[in-house]
Design an enzyme around this catalytic site. Sequence first.
Site, PDB file in Angstrom:
ATOM      1  N   GLY A   1      10.817  44.852  38.794  1.00 16.83           N
ATOM      2  CA  GLY A   1       9.419  45.381  38.927  1.00 16.83           C
ATOM      3  C   GLY A   1       9.091  46.664  38.869  1.00 16.83           C
ATOM      4  O   GLY A   1       8.301  46.890  38.355  1.00 16.83           O
TER       5      GLY A   1
ATOM      6  N   MET B   1      11.282  50.879  39.954  1.00 16.56           N
ATOM      7  CA  MET B   1      12.515  51.635  40.134  1.00 16.56           C
ATOM      8  C   MET B   1      12.090  52.723  40.796  1.00 16.56           C
ATOM      9  O   MET B   1      11.194  53.598  40.407  1.00 16.56           O
ATOM     10  CB  MET B   1      13.507  51.881  38.949  1.00 16.56           C
ATOM     11  CG  MET B   1      14.926  52.751  39.382  1.00 16.56           C
ATOM     12  SD  MET B   1      15.645  51.720  40.570  1.00 16.56           S
ATOM     13  CE  MET B   1      16.647  53.079  41.223  1.00 16.56           C
TER      14      MET B   1
ATOM     15  N   HIS C   1       6.383  49.674  47.977  1.00 23.33           N
ATOM     16  CA  HIS C   1       7.731  49.543  48.207  1.00 23.33           C
ATOM     17  C   HIS C   1       8.694  50.759  47.507  1.00 23.33           C
ATOM     18  O   HIS C   1       9.786  51.222  48.155  1.00 23.33           O
ATOM     19  CB  HIS C   1       8.147  48.232  47.232  1.00 23.33           C
ATOM     20  CG  HIS C   1       9.696  47.905  47.443  1.00 23.33           C
ATOM     21  ND1 HIS C   1      10.341  47.108  48.497  1.00 23.33           N
ATOM     22  CD2 HIS C   1      10.600  48.306  46.910  1.00 23.33           C
ATOM     23  CE1 HIS C   1      11.602  47.107  48.276  1.00 23.33           C
ATOM     24  NE2 HIS C   1      11.772  47.796  47.249  1.00 23.33           N
ATOM     25  N   GLU C   2       8.200  51.126  46.253  1.00 22.67           N
ATOM     26  CA  GLU C   2       9.110  52.102  45.688  1.00 22.67           C
ATOM     27  C   GLU C   2       8.627  53.473  46.391  1.00 22.67           C
ATOM     28  O   GLU C   2       9.721  54.274  46.378  1.00 22.67           O
ATOM     29  CB  GLU C   2       8.498  52.197  44.305  1.00 22.67           C
ATOM     30  CG  GLU C   2       8.863  50.942  43.623  1.00 22.67           C
ATOM     31  CD  GLU C   2      10.299  50.191  43.851  1.00 22.67           C
ATOM     32  OE1 GLU C   2      11.093  50.820  44.024  1.00 22.67           O
ATOM     33  OE2 GLU C   2      10.318  49.027  43.245  1.00 22.67           O
TER      34      GLU C   2
END
Length: 880
Positions: A265, A267, A301-302
């Site tokens: 998805g 990185m 999230h990242e």
Amino acid sequence: MKDATPQPIYLKDYVAPDYLIKTIDLVFELDDTRTQVYSTMKLIRQVDNTNTSLKLNGENLILKSIKIDGELLAEDRYEEEEEFLTLHHLPQEFTLEIHNEINPEENKALDGLYKSGNIFCSQNEPEGFRRITYYLDRPDVMAKFTTKIIGDKKLYPILLSNGNPIDSGDLEGGKHFVTWEDPFKKPAYLYALVAGDLGEVKDTYTTMSGREIDLRIYCDKGNEDKCGHAMLSLKNSMKWDEDTFGLEYDLDIYMIVAVDSFNMGAMENKGLNIFNSAYVLAKQDTASDNDYLGIEGVVGHEYFHNWTGNRITCRDWFQLTLKEGLTVYRDQEFSADMNQRTVKRIEDVAGLRGHQFVEDAGPTGHPIKPSSYIEMNNFYTATVYEKGSEVIRMIRTFLGKEGFRKGMDKYFELFDGQAVTTEDFLHAMSVANNNFDFTQFKNWYSQAGTPVLKIESSYHSEKQELTLKVSQSCPATPEADIKKPFHMPLGLGLLARDGQDIPLVLNGNHSQPQLEEGILHLTKKSEEFVFKNVNESPILSVNRGFMAPVKIEMEQSFANLAFIMANDNDEFNRFEAGQILAKETIKGFVETDKTEWSIDAIYLEAYGSLLSDETLDDSFKALCMEIPEESILHQMFDVIDFQKVHDAREFLLNTLSSKYEKAFIHLYESKKDEGEFKVDAPSIGRRSLKNTCLRRMSATQKDEILAICEQQFNNATNMTDEISALGNIIFDFPQKAATAVNKFYQKWKHETLVMQKWLGIQAAAADDSTYERVLELEKTDVYDKTVPNLFRSLWGAFSRNYVQFHHPTGRGYKLVADRVIELDKLNPQIASRIVGAYRDYKKLMPGQKTLMKTEIDRILGTKDLSKNTYEIISKIAGDQ
């Protein structure tokens, strides 16, 4: 397979590296097929043995030269193997220079440095850096990186790497360079490089200490107008992390790059996040509400990884949940705060049950901290991520909001800049909270399987006491047959007939520190609790908020479930009661002849009350109207009749659609607000409820409903409405679908992200024509098997199309096996994801078992099968 069967790597065999790399300076001379890589590393030996050799990882590299302290290394002092470069007779501390060549154009595995269209792009987690240059490619080797990128200025005007830019300039021959310096130590898996002629969107963010951060999103030119939501999500993430955990961004610049060809998805490379374009690009006519929400969650999230993953990273890959479980929890909480919290929780639990519970129960089941692996890429799983998040959530439940924050603060205080273990995380949480005892809780890290709680209750009217007996068990899984009891929280409510909670007061000496919060701590295989001052026989509301990732076995009448559905003050359990009613109804259908199918009046009445309840939030009501997905229903059966489960679910849906057709139409019409398009919780909820109603209406297959679907499809002003209407036409009016399918294609064939939806929605249709249709779809000009998103859209969707994948002729098994074998030669990561579709082998009916075994054996017997696919399919084969 290759001559040697791939061997597992074990956590118990971990040893610290003999050498550390203090700094690495990289120079890249970019070329499509002959990129030159020059690395200069300063190393120091950590052990006294002067004869220790240095074994560097390296794959698909052409070695040009090696120098030690400026002198060429003699050939008798090194050995070059298929995956290693070993150097001998080295000093205690030295400078190592290596020149090697790589071919990004031919790198279809999308690991290391590769070309995505016209863009140079890298992906190094977990072990991709070894495809760029020779290195100690392990997460506990942390170094400071400097990168100089040289490329054609016309073809690659944008040259990016980690950290802050410190130098740039023009060179001879139409080339230019940019030098980047990352001041923070990091493992090689966090390294990134991007080069291309990219569109750029800029913004800034002022941190809580007053620093101005340069924010940039890079994408294919022409897509700049689709980056606004990702940029807003990034700024919201930065603010949320400051407000919630006191964490401020630490570099001067933060960059996101969107690429089409990406295995994951996104990185979290330090300061330079590389994203699958599906999680960056969005505008209302090309992206659905789910896309918008997905972008918000993945961007968050990242970004959150900057601290939980980058500043503190994993000692080894067995600790993957240390960063991923924790960061998933953080992104789930962020999204819950940005949107509707209960809805987010329900959606997260649905994902856990639909994917992770299945994984836990199958041959590839593993703990969140596995003890061994063959190919690390195979452990980027729902277990490590989603179950890992649930484990963090239980810690948060035990410690409370303030206690969890204190634990996080202590974690950063003790371990910032280090590569650590899950034990280190639990240690920080413990010492920050009066040495909270996590000894038994660690079983969640080492044991696989989904625990089952069997709950029995009895009420004594004269004593006004309720006795609750709770027994926990966990089924055998590949790593262990016998499981130790887990330490877990159990949310509990005793509902009186007026819908109010009866206070929880225990009779006897129980140590239950959170009883007043409605939380029991379970620690034993079997426990008994006696509650006093219970003046009427209560209705039990169990595992409120889904506090523990478990399955509940408890007898509940339809009447009690309907009561909970209407009255519980825990919204999750209101939703849950409706799901249990639906599951039990469908289970009853599957276990009887179709001629005997009928729906209990209590369930029908409860569902009708739900539709008429105007106090419910739109998005919550839409979720409550849904019926459990087939993957969740399958978990009720030891042997699965896929067709009958599908038919039973359809029967229930069709009955509800017919009975409440007028109510669905009324709700649909009331939510047809054609005002300004907004991406906020109320607007998303309104569209969700409207389109859920349209799905229910479509199930009647009436011509007048088809007309409504076609009207919405033709007049839609946003992708949410357009793709929803198209799906209804494909699923419920297949004979009339060709016109809409073709119109959608002609309208959107230039938008690859929209075409992914077009492929996936057709591959998901249960109709028998789907088999031929997917064969046609892979011949279309929008499909490219080398692009992971497109492969996943078509074959991922088909492999989850249970009726067609498990077709009684076995044609689905053979077709997917053909595509797995073909892709494994190009992209083993994606092939190994798809091959997981065969996990249900043990639950098949005898005839289907024989057909699937043929294909499992064929995949396993494929010459030169990758480690990725071998590990998954060999576990499935071993489960036969």
